[in-house]
Design an enzyme around this catalytic site. Structure first.
Site, short mmCIF file in Angstrom:
data_model
loop_
_atom_site.label_atom_id
_atom_site.label_comp_id
_atom_site.label_asym_id
_atom_site.label_seq_id
_atom_site.Cartn_x
_atom_site.Cartn_y
_atom_site.Cartn_z
N GLU A 178 14.58 10.70 28.40
CA GLU A 178 13.99 9.25 28.43
C GLU A 178 15.35 8.16 28.74
OE1 GLU A 178 10.72 11.13 26.59
OE2 GLU A 178 12.63 11.52 26.65
N GLU A 229 8.51 16.57 23.43
CA GLU A 229 8.22 15.85 22.18
C GLU A 229 6.99 16.46 21.58
OE1 GLU A 229 9.77 12.00 21.68
OE2 GLU A 229 8.81 11.46 23.38
#
Length: 266
Positions: A140, A120
């Protein structure tokens, strides 16, 4: 130049190097790391002598994402970093380049795992180099979580949507060569060579006119979601003033005199 116990800062010429320094935890984000990162971005923004930033990790690892125990404050001897984060509830998003875009070019030098929050923050960098054994991925969903670092918005704008959705929805790991093939990173180098290659690119950037570099970066990002007509108008607003600077005159003069230019940010 600041830094914290989990972020080392180093100056090499006109390049600021920020090194994530928690290898025993695969450089997972901690309050000390987030504070150190944010302070590093601010230092680069505020120091006109810094023309580029390299973001890398210690111990042959880039970043394995968020450390939930550390963020909760478990085992921290110093509450200073947690107090900083409480005082600025947006600090962690700024540190992760979700709510802050440095005005100087940021080059990622990746070795080893660069997953979850590592992938990210990678999307907030401008140029990306990786060792051939590096791995990427947004894990995730495998943990029933959501990648809140910006990936559902940014990834589909940086790589083809079908690849973005596969990465987001499968949570599988990607090799450096696959990440290069889909456009997530730009260079794959032998293991251990990412920092050196990133510094080579930084030197090429540093040799250019700093006002021009910053205007180009701003124009690219600010026009990304505009129509072509609006984007071209935006480009003029950023680019035309550059031609009136002393640096622009110096660039032309140096070319005519066959010598390296000496730019003064003027």
């Amino acid at each position: 130049m600041g830094g914290t116990e989990h972020v080392l800062t180093e100056r090499v010429g006109a390049t600021l190097i920020l090194t994530l320094n928690r290898p025993e935890a695969k450089n997972a984000f901690s309050p000390a790391m987030l504070v150190g990162l944010y302070d590093g971005w601010l230092a680069a923004d505020d120091d006109d002598g810094i023309r580029s930033v390299v973001l890398t990790g210690a111990g042959g690892v880039f970043c394995a994402g968020m450390d939930l125990k550390a963020l909760a404050g478990d085992g921290m001897a110093d509450d200073t970093h947690r107090d900083r984060m409480k005082a600025d509830p947006d600090l962690h998003w700024k540190a992760l380049l979700r709510h802050h875009r440095p005005r100087k070019p940021v080059i990622a030098a990746v070795e080893g795992p660069c997953v979850a929050g590592g992938t990210e923050i990678l999307q907030g960098t401008d140029i990306r180099v990786a060792g051939e054994s590096a791995t990427f991925g947004l894990f995730e969903v495998r943990r029933g979580l959501f990648p809140l670092g910006g990936s559902t918005v940014r990834l589909q704008r940086q790589i083809p949507r079908t690849h973005a959705l596969e990465m987001l929805l499968t949570g599988r790991p990607y090799s450096a060569h696959e990440a290069e093939r889909i456009g997530l990173i730009g260079h794959v180098v032998p293991d251990g060579g990412a920092r050196a290659r990133a510094l080579e690119i930084a030197e090429q950037i540093n040799a250019c006119g700093p006002l021009a570099i910053e205007a180009v970066k701003a124009s690219v990002y600010e026009s990304a979601e505009l129509t072509e007509t609006d984007g071209l108008a935006h480009e003029l607003a950023h680019g035309w003033p550059v031609f009136g600077t002393d640096d622009a005159k110096e660039g032309a003069k140096a070319f005519a005199e066959k010598r390296p230019p000496v730019y003064r940010r003027a």
